[in-house]
Design a protein around this motif. Structure first.
Motif, short mmCIF file in Angstrom:
data_model
loop_
_atom_site.label_atom_id
_atom_site.label_comp_id
_atom_site.label_asym_id
_atom_site.label_seq_id
_atom_site.Cartn_x
_atom_site.Cartn_y
_atom_site.Cartn_z
N TYR A 144 -29.25 -34.99 -3.44
CA TYR A 144 -27.79 -35.86 -4.19
C TYR A 144 -26.88 -34.86 -3.43
O TYR A 144 -25.58 -35.57 -3.42
CB TYR A 144 -28.21 -36.13 -5.17
N THR A 145 -26.38 -33.82 -3.15
CA THR A 145 -25.32 -33.41 -2.69
C THR A 145 -25.58 -33.46 -0.92
O THR A 145 -24.27 -33.27 -0.76
CB THR A 145 -25.33 -31.47 -2.78
N PHE A 146 -26.90 -33.39 -0.33
CA PHE A 146 -26.74 -33.29 0.48
C PHE A 146 -27.31 -34.11 1.52
O PHE A 146 -28.44 -33.69 2.08
CB PHE A 146 -26.85 -31.84 1.54
N PRO A 147 -27.51 -35.40 1.14
CA PRO A 147 -28.22 -36.48 1.56
C PRO A 147 -28.60 -37.28 3.29
O PRO A 147 -29.91 -37.29 3.34
CB PRO A 147 -27.65 -38.13 0.80
N LEU A 247 -28.78 -37.71 -10.18
CA LEU A 247 -30.17 -37.78 -9.49
C LEU A 247 -30.46 -39.34 -9.03
O LEU A 247 -31.52 -40.01 -8.20
CB LEU A 247 -31.08 -37.10 -10.25
N SER A 248 -29.50 -40.11 -9.78
CA SER A 248 -29.55 -41.73 -9.70
C SER A 248 -29.81 -42.19 -8.25
O SER A 248 -29.39 -43.94 -7.40
CB SER A 248 -28.68 -42.49 -10.69
N THR A 249 -28.84 -40.89 -7.23
CA THR A 249 -28.16 -41.65 -6.26
C THR A 249 -29.38 -41.51 -5.08
O THR A 249 -28.26 -41.38 -4.19
CB THR A 249 -26.46 -41.49 -6.07
N VAL A 250 -29.80 -40.60 -5.44
CA VAL A 250 -31.05 -40.25 -4.38
C VAL A 250 -31.60 -41.37 -3.57
O VAL A 250 -32.84 -41.74 -4.25
CB VAL A 250 -31.49 -39.03 -4.81
N ARG A 251 -32.09 -41.18 -2.39
CA ARG A 251 -31.84 -42.83 -1.71
C ARG A 251 -33.53 -41.68 -0.85
O ARG A 251 -34.30 -42.60 -0.35
CB ARG A 251 -31.16 -43.19 -0.99
N SER A 252 -33.88 -40.88 -0.80
CA SER A 252 -35.05 -40.26 0.27
C SER A 252 -35.96 -40.22 -0.97
O SER A 252 -36.32 -40.58 -2.46
CB SER A 252 -34.69 -38.42 0.06
N VAL A 277 -35.01 -40.83 -10.47
CA VAL A 277 -34.31 -40.89 -9.14
C VAL A 277 -35.40 -42.70 -9.24
O VAL A 277 -36.85 -42.94 -9.12
CB VAL A 277 -35.70 -40.19 -8.30
N PRO A 278 -34.41 -43.27 -8.14
CA PRO A 278 -34.48 -45.00 -8.17
C PRO A 278 -36.42 -44.99 -7.52
O PRO A 278 -36.24 -44.08 -5.60
CB PRO A 278 -34.17 -45.65 -7.52
N GLY A 279 -37.39 -45.15 -7.38
CA GLY A 279 -38.24 -45.32 -6.29
C GLY A 279 -38.90 -44.38 -6.21
O GLY A 279 -40.19 -44.28 -5.29
N ALA A 280 -38.92 -43.44 -6.97
CA ALA A 280 -39.97 -42.25 -6.93
C ALA A 280 -40.99 -42.35 -7.72
O ALA A 280 -41.28 -43.18 -8.39
CB ALA A 280 -39.07 -40.69 -8.07
N GLU A 281 -42.60 -41.17 -7.30
CA GLU A 281 -43.59 -41.37 -7.65
C GLU A 281 -43.79 -39.90 -8.61
O GLU A 281 -43.18 -39.12 -8.70
CB GLU A 281 -44.27 -40.99 -6.21
N LEU A 282 -44.32 -40.38 -9.81
CA LEU A 282 -44.94 -39.68 -10.60
C LEU A 282 -46.65 -39.43 -10.37
O LEU A 282 -47.13 -40.17 -10.40
CB LEU A 282 -44.31 -39.90 -11.03
#
Length: 319
Positions: A144-147, A247-252, A277-282
């Motif tokens: 999230y700091t260095f997307p 973490l909600s801003t992560v798009r990777s 994290v949007p779209g994350a797989e668990l």
């Protein structure tokens, strides 16, 4: 060249190298071709880079990646901040319990900057980052700091810092952070203490190999031993705070791997990470604790590869 014992296979020559990053000297080595997409493996609290076992690294390299592992500051062969004041954990914990944020030698954000500096030194514009435990926290911060630098994120047996999550099991925490025999004055007792900790963290779904654990502990001890460095890293984790909003801003593309038997970060910690994290797989793995057993190397390497291939701007590892 250094000689590393590779549990379960013949010994192998691996070239350890050094770079300057964020005021630190970081030790690293790598597997695979320099022209392949990079995977950066980030170690956990007090752990050295060789905890990412050679067979696992080779599996990733065989899938078409340049696999880089390194020692965080205060561990292994990287810079140890021995000039910093010795951590007073009694006072530190009292301050935390009193609602204060104690001063620390560094933060997890500093460790994330160390990792970015390593990528800079190796002329790697973008990497797939894979972190375990504390390394998962560092990888999250990088994402999230260095997307623009992170092609994909894999967070293994880690957490978000959400204060509402269940705490570590007291017996596991006591073994990890409590008094322990000194490796130089009581080497046999130290070794058995560390093996007991490894056994306790390992989970119940896979056979525990005590001989493998001993060999790895001795390999780490031959590289360095620094209890104060462990405590400085512990302090950085303890003050890190809640990462969910960022973490909600992560798009990777993001993969969260967690052990259902983890005594340090119980299962809800993995669930919370994936939910943040949007779209994350668990992938919650039954029987896995706070460790990666060799029986899971192949499945986890394949899952990391699948996540990396979801990155839209990252070249495929293989045609």
């Amino acid at each position: 060249m250094i000689r590393l014992t590779v549990p379960g296979q013949a010994r192998q020559d691996i070239a350890m190298q050094y770079v300057q990053s964020n005021g630190m000297t970081l030790a690293y080595d790598e597997f695979g071709a320099a022209s392949d997409p990079a995977i950066l493996l980030i170690s956990g609290l007090g752990a050295q880079m060789i905890r990412w076992m050679d067979p696992f690294c080779l599996m990733l390299a065989e899938q078409g990646y340049r696999v880089i592992r390194y020692d965080n500051r205060d561990s292994g062969c990287s810079t140890h901040m021995s000039g910093s004041p010795k951590p007073d954990m009694g006072a530190f914990m009292a301050a935390l319990m009193g609602g204060q944020t104690p001063e620390t030698a560094y933060t997890l954000d500093d460790l994330a900057l160390d990792a970015i500096g390593l990528l800079d030194a190796l002329s790697i514009e973008k990497a797939h980052v894979v972190g375990r435990s504390m390394g998962g926290m560092i990888a999250q911060i990088m994402a999230y700091t260095f997307p623009g630098r992170i092609a994909s994120l894999t967070s293994i047996m880690s957490t978000t810092g959400n204060p509402a999550l269940p705490p570590p099991a007291p017996d596991a925490m006591a073994l990890m952070a409590g008094p322990a025999p000194a490796p130089l004055s009581a080497p046999a007792a130290y070794l058995e203490h560390r093996v007991a900790l490894a056994r306790h963290l390992a989970g119940h779904g896979f056979p525990f190999d005590a001989d493998l654990a001993r060999r790895l502990i001795l390999d780490e001890l031959s590289r360095s031993s620094d209890r104060d460095g462990f405590l400085r890293q512990f302090a950085a984790v303890a003050i890190a705070g809640d990462r969910r909003e960022r973490l909600s801003t992560v798009r990777s593309p993001t993969l969260v791997i967690h052990g259902a038997d983890d005594p340090l970060f119980p299962g809800p910690c993995g669930e919370d990470t994936a939910a943040s994290v949007p779209g994350a797989e668990l992938r919650m793995i039954q029987g896995m604790g706070h460790d990666i057993p060799p029986q899971l190397y192949s499945a986890i390497a394949e899952a990391i590869d699948r996540t990396a291939r979801r990155a839209p701007t990252s070249p495929s590892a293989r045609p």
